[in-house]
Design an enzyme around this catalytic site. Structure first.
Site, short mmCIF file in Angstrom:
data_model
loop_
_atom_site.label_atom_id
_atom_site.label_comp_id
_atom_site.label_asym_id
_atom_site.label_seq_id
_atom_site.Cartn_x
_atom_site.Cartn_y
_atom_site.Cartn_z
N CYS A 149 -5.14 -3.44 2.82
CA CYS A 149 -4.83 -3.17 4.22
C CYS A 149 -6.01 -3.34 5.18
O CYS A 149 -6.36 -4.45 5.54
CB CYS A 149 -4.21 -1.78 4.35
SG CYS A 149 -3.28 -1.53 5.88
N LYS A 159 -9.97 1.17 -2.41
CA LYS A 159 -10.09 0.72 -1.03
C LYS A 159 -11.46 1.07 -0.46
O LYS A 159 -11.87 2.23 -0.44
CB LYS A 159 -8.99 1.36 -0.19
CG LYS A 159 -8.89 0.87 1.24
CD LYS A 159 -7.70 1.54 1.93
CE LYS A 159 -7.49 1.03 3.34
NZ LYS A 159 -6.32 1.72 3.98
N GLU A 179 0.83 -1.20 0.00
CA GLU A 179 0.00 0.00 0.00
C GLU A 179 0.87 1.25 0.00
O GLU A 179 1.96 1.26 0.57
CB GLU A 179 -0.90 -0.01 1.24
CG GLU A 179 -1.89 1.15 1.31
CD GLU A 179 -2.74 1.11 2.57
OE1 GLU A 179 -3.84 1.71 2.53
OE2 GLU A 179 -2.33 0.51 3.57
#
Length: 276
Positions: A156, A114, A42
């Protein structure tokens, strides 16, 4: 297929980060004739300061220069590249945290924004994280068809939301890539457990490429421990500390056997609502 995950210690200097990626790819151990899948962490080109710097990195124009640089890397080094995450323009002076998946010709095979934004309080040097001040949440689940299997994308903090991983499995994912920058505080206690749980629940390979260490700004310290976990929950490869590669060659026969012997997708009694 050979899978390679690069553990990084990215800074706020885009060119420095690009130079590191290129230098590592020059040294990448390769199996002759085998396609190479590379996964980056990331915020791979821009990390270590406040999230607002992601906005400043974008230039006016039809093409994101960070995207172009990563596409060029995929083409030059002949790798299928899951390019961590970079900022991509959104509405209302915010950005998406976007993961691009490039072919070895530098073409975009797919992308993912995301979904779950890191708005939490952590007992570290940063203390308060509010990604939603800078980022827009994504609204779609992404599984990319490739010559070597179906690959789902997550980023993440998504790791804490098993419904997303179930949605990726329902769309056919055999691998799930997870570019990450887990904090040291949370990673120490939760990272490995969650990765193994998601692999077991989805009966998929989890490909978790991470940031590691004390970043140049001094405000961020990430956990590291990049890891490849197989569909039975076993750790195939990992790197706890430092920067560099971990590698594995997946056993697709094992994946099929695990799914055949424990057919959990046909035995489910509850369905969670998911994004498209």
């Amino acid at each position: 297929m050979q899978i390679s995950l690069l553990q990084c210690q990215s800074s706020k200097d885009v060119q420095e980060n690009l130079s590191f990626i290129r230098s590592q790819l020059e040294q990448l151990p390769r199996i002759k004739g085998e396609p190479q899948l590379v996964v980056l962490p990331e915020c791979v080109l821009l990390f270590g300061g406040h999230e607002s710097m992601q906005l400043a990195a974008l230039c006016d124009g039809p093409e994101n220069p960070l995207k172009r640089a990563l596409a060029d890397i995929a083409r030059k080094y002949d790798v299928y590249l899951i390019a961590g995450s970079i900022p991509e323009k959104a509405l209302h002076n915010r950005v998406y945290s976007r993961c691009y998946f490039f072919s070895n010709q530098g073409e975009v095979l797919g992308s993912y924004d995301k979904i779950h934004l890191f708005d939490v309080d952590v007992a570290d040097g940063t203390k308060t994280y509010r990604e939603s001040d800078t980022f827009c949440p994504g609204e779609r689940v992404t599984v990319v068809e490739t010559p070597f299997g179906k690959i789902g994308l997550a980023i993440c903090y998504d790791l804490r939301f098993p419904e997303l991983f179930q949605a990726l499995r329902a769309k056919g994912a055999e691998f799930i890539a997870l570019p990450s920058a887990f904090t040291k505080v949370t990673g120490k206690v939760h990272w490995q457990i969650l990765l193994q749980a998601r692999a077991i629940e989805t009966q998929s390979y989890i490909l978790a490429a991470a940031q590691w260490g004390q970043h140049a700004s001094g405000r961020r310290e990430t956990w590291g421990q990049s890891m490849i976990v197989d569909p039975w929950g076993e750790i195939v490869a990992q790197r706890q500390d430092g920067t560099g590669w971990i590698q594995a060659t997946p056993d697709m026969a094992q994946l099929e056997l695990v799914r055949q012997q424990m057919p959990i997708t046909t035995q489910k009694r509850f369905e969670s609502p998911t994004l498209k």
